[in-house]
Design a protein around this motif. Structure first.
Motif, PDB file in Angstrom:
ATOM      1  N   ALA A  38       0.838  -1.202   0.000  1.00 23.46           N
ATOM      2  CA  ALA A  38       0.000   0.000   0.000  1.00 23.46           C
ATOM      3  C   ALA A  38       0.871   1.249   0.000  1.00 23.46           C
ATOM      4  O   ALA A  38       0.530   2.259   0.616  1.00 23.46           O
ATOM      5  N   ALA A  39       2.021   1.164  -0.679  1.00 24.76           N
ATOM      6  CA  ALA A  39       3.002   2.247  -0.633  1.00 24.76           C
ATOM      7  C   ALA A  39       3.039   3.069  -1.915  1.00 24.76           C
ATOM      8  O   ALA A  39       3.823   4.003  -2.031  1.00 24.76           O
ATOM      9  N   GLY A  40       2.178   2.746  -2.874  1.00 22.61           N
ATOM     10  CA  GLY A  40       2.212   3.453  -4.154  1.00 22.61           C
ATOM     11  C   GLY A  40       1.716   4.883  -4.055  1.00 22.61           C
ATOM     12  O   GLY A  40       0.971   5.241  -3.137  1.00 22.61           O
ATOM     13  N   GLN A  41       2.110   5.696  -5.011  1.00 25.56           N
ATOM     14  CA  GLN A  41       1.700   7.096  -5.024  1.00 25.56           C
ATOM     15  C   GLN A  41       0.282   7.284  -5.571  1.00 25.56           C
ATOM     16  O   GLN A  41      -0.373   8.275  -5.255  1.00 25.56           O
ATOM     17  N   GLY A  42      -0.187   6.346  -6.374  1.00 28.59           N
ATOM     18  CA  GLY A  42      -1.535   6.451  -6.906  1.00 28.59           C
ATOM     19  C   GLY A  42      -1.733   7.690  -7.763  1.00 28.59           C
ATOM     20  O   GLY A  42      -2.765   8.372  -7.668  1.00 28.59           O
ATOM     21  N   LYS A  43      -0.774   7.999  -8.640  1.00 28.54           N
ATOM     22  CA  LYS A  43      -0.833   9.231  -9.442  1.00 28.54           C
ATOM     23  C   LYS A  43      -2.048   9.277 -10.359  1.00 28.54           C
ATOM     24  O   LYS A  43      -2.592  10.349 -10.636  1.00 28.54           O
ATOM     25  N   ARG A  44      -2.484   8.118 -10.846  1.00 28.82           N
ATOM     26  CA  ARG A  44      -3.622   8.113 -11.764  1.00 28.82           C
ATOM     27  C   ARG A  44      -4.933   8.484 -11.068  1.00 28.82           C
ATOM     28  O   ARG A  44      -5.913   8.834 -11.713  1.00 28.82           O
ATOM     29  N   MET A  45      -4.949   8.417  -9.720  1.00 24.28           N
ATOM     30  CA  MET A  45      -6.144   8.809  -8.980  1.00 24.28           C
ATOM     31  C   MET A  45      -6.278  10.326  -8.904  1.00 24.28           C
ATOM     32  O   MET A  45      -7.371  10.860  -8.706  1.00 24.28           O
ATOM     33  N   LYS A  46      -5.149  11.039  -9.064  1.00 24.75           N
ATOM     34  CA  LYS A  46      -5.134  12.505  -9.055  1.00 24.75           C
ATOM     35  C   LYS A  46      -5.764  13.070  -7.783  1.00 24.75           C
ATOM     36  O   LYS A  46      -6.489  14.071  -7.832  1.00 24.75           O
ATOM     37  N   LYS A  65      -3.820   7.111  -2.442  1.00 23.37           N
ATOM     38  CA  LYS A  65      -5.224   6.743  -2.617  1.00 23.37           C
ATOM     39  C   LYS A  65      -5.731   5.817  -1.520  1.00 23.37           C
ATOM     40  O   LYS A  65      -6.948   5.698  -1.316  1.00 23.37           O
ATOM     41  N   GLN A  66      -4.809   5.155  -0.803  1.00 26.62           N
ATOM     42  CA  GLN A  66      -5.220   4.256   0.268  1.00 26.62           C
ATOM     43  C   GLN A  66      -5.989   4.987   1.368  1.00 26.62           C
ATOM     44  O   GLN A  66      -6.747   4.378   2.118  1.00 26.62           O
ATOM     45  N   PHE A  67      -5.806   6.301   1.462  1.00 30.48           N
ATOM     46  CA  PHE A  67      -6.465   7.074   2.503  1.00 30.48           C
ATOM     47  C   PHE A  67      -7.774   7.701   2.028  1.00 30.48           C
ATOM     48  O   PHE A  67      -8.471   8.358   2.806  1.00 30.48           O
ATOM     49  N   LEU A  68      -8.111   7.520   0.745  1.00 29.18           N
ATOM     50  CA  LEU A  68      -9.396   8.001   0.253  1.00 29.18           C
ATOM     51  C   LEU A  68     -10.522   7.189   0.880  1.00 29.18           C
ATOM     52  O   LEU A  68     -10.382   5.988   1.117  1.00 29.18           O
ATOM     53  N   THR A  69     -11.642   7.836   1.160  1.00 31.17           N
ATOM     54  CA  THR A  69     -12.755   7.129   1.799  1.00 31.17           C
ATOM     55  C   THR A  69     -13.784   6.678   0.767  1.00 31.17           C
ATOM     56  O   THR A  69     -14.068   7.375  -0.202  1.00 31.17           O
ATOM     57  N   ILE A  70     -14.317   5.491   1.000  1.00 27.42           N
ATOM     58  CA  ILE A  70     -15.416   4.952   0.204  1.00 27.42           C
ATOM     59  C   ILE A  70     -16.533   4.641   1.185  1.00 27.42           C
ATOM     60  O   ILE A  70     -16.370   3.788   2.067  1.00 27.42           O
ATOM     61  N   GLU A  71     -17.625   5.363   1.055  1.00 29.42           N
ATOM     62  CA  GLU A  71     -18.744   5.232   1.989  1.00 29.42           C
ATOM     63  C   GLU A  71     -18.281   5.404   3.440  1.00 29.42           C
ATOM     64  O   GLU A  71     -18.662   4.646   4.325  1.00 29.42           O
ATOM     65  N   GLY A  72     -17.432   6.415   3.647  1.00 23.57           N
ATOM     66  CA  GLY A  72     -17.026   6.779   4.998  1.00 23.57           C
ATOM     67  C   GLY A  72     -15.868   6.003   5.583  1.00 23.57           C
ATOM     68  O   GLY A  72     -15.432   6.281   6.705  1.00 23.57           O
ATOM     69  N   GLN A  73     -15.328   5.047   4.849  1.00 23.60           N
ATOM     70  CA  GLN A  73     -14.239   4.211   5.365  1.00 23.60           C
ATOM     71  C   GLN A  73     -13.051   4.263   4.405  1.00 23.60           C
ATOM     72  O   GLN A  73     -13.227   4.101   3.197  1.00 23.60           O
ATOM     73  N   PRO A  74     -11.835   4.493   4.917  1.00 24.70           N
ATOM     74  CA  PRO A  74     -10.660   4.544   4.039  1.00 24.70           C
ATOM     75  C   PRO A  74     -10.477   3.251   3.246  1.00 24.70           C
ATOM     76  O   PRO A  74     -10.772   2.159   3.750  1.00 24.70           O
ATOM     77  N   SER A  99       4.674   3.471   2.561  1.00 26.51           N
ATOM     78  CA  SER A  99       5.836   4.292   2.253  1.00 26.51           C
ATOM     79  C   SER A  99       6.300   4.991   3.528  1.00 26.51           C
ATOM     80  O   SER A  99       5.503   5.224   4.441  1.00 26.51           O
ATOM     81  N   PRO A 100       7.587   5.319   3.618  1.00 27.98           N
ATOM     82  CA  PRO A 100       8.093   5.996   4.830  1.00 27.98           C
ATOM     83  C   PRO A 100       7.328   7.271   5.159  1.00 27.98           C
ATOM     84  O   PRO A 100       7.068   7.556   6.332  1.00 27.98           O
ATOM     85  N   SER A 101       6.899   8.018   4.148  1.00 25.05           N
ATOM     86  CA  SER A 101       6.180   9.265   4.403  1.00 25.05           C
ATOM     87  C   SER A 101       4.770   9.037   4.928  1.00 25.05           C
ATOM     88  O   SER A 101       4.169   9.933   5.524  1.00 25.05           O
TER      89      SER A 101
END
Length: 240
Positions: A10-18, A23-32, A55-57
């Motif tokens: 779950a360390a990717g930058q998810g650039k295509r999500m913009k 993107k792992q922290f984006l919520t779907i129906e209130g849940q990440p 990722s370290p950050s």
């Protein structure tokens, strides 16, 4: 049921999500997103160890998030990710404390895999050494070069490969060590195992097991969640 451990990169930058963030922290129906995914395995008693690779950050945020949603436990460990997904999985592999015979690798951005499919996959991998989830492609697939169609492929032989992908622990370690020693980067974990000459079995999964990659995937994800909630309600009514 066959016990297993799972590595969740779950360390990717998810650039295509913009989205301007992981993107792992984006919520779907209130849940990440990552919470949806980790909970599948955290709530499965057959799953003995979960390694989430961040990722370290994102490390502090990931720890706080798992704590907030009560997913931190003795079987959940966080490993530091690398430059590429393959580096992250290798880091997670080395973080396994007491590996089970079968190790699963599952994308953090695939929150809809079912326990039924996990069990089918795990059993197949235990019996045969390696197995991946996939579904037959629905569309006609063509190879293209310089904007021109070169070839139409036989759709009957084509599958869209998903995760989890499952392997015997020793096989997966050997594949990653060989790839690391030769600086080879594959498109998925199975491609590393294929280089060893090992046969990989396909286990048919579900078209709902999508990977959240672009903004267009979010409404699809919400629709899948709502469908499952409705199915659960209907199932509950049968017991009244």
């Amino acid at each position: 049921m066959m016990e297993y451990s799972v590595i969740i990169p779950a360390a990717g930058q998810g650039k295509r999500m913009k989205a301007g963030k992981n993107k792992q922290f984006l919520t779907i129906e209130g849940q990440p997103l990552i919470v949806h995914t980790v909970a599948i395995f955290a709530n499965d008693p057959v799953c003995k160890q979960i390694v989430v690779v961040a990722s370290p950050s994102d490390l502090a945020d990931m720890e706080d998030l798992l704590d907030k949603w009560r997913l931190k436990s003795d079987k959940v460990t966080i490993a530091l990710g690398g430059a590429e997904r393959q580096d992250s999985v290798y880091s997670g592999l080395k973080k396994l404390a007491t590996p089970t015979t079968v190790i699963l690798v599952h994308d953090g951005a695939r929150p809809f895999v079912t326990r039924k499919d996990i069990y089918k996959l795990t059993e197949t991998a235990y019996e045969n050494g390696a197995a991946v989830l996939g579904v037959p492609v629905k569309d006609t697939i063509k190879t293209v070069s310089d904007g021109m169609i070169q070839q139409t492929l036989d759709r009957n032989t084509l599958w869209a490969i998903q995760t989890p992908q499952a392997f015997h622990y020793d096989m997966l370690v050997k594949a990653y060590e060989e790839a690391n020693n030769t600086s080879f980067y594959g498109t998925d974990d199975a491609s590393l195992v294929e280089r060893l000459g090992s046969r990989i079995h396909i286990t048919e999964g579900s078209y709902d097991n999508i990977k959240i990659t672009t903004p267009e995937d979010i409404p699809v994800a919400k629709a899948i969640l709502n469908k499952r909630k409705e199915e659960q309600k209907n199932e509950d009514r049968t017991w009244i």
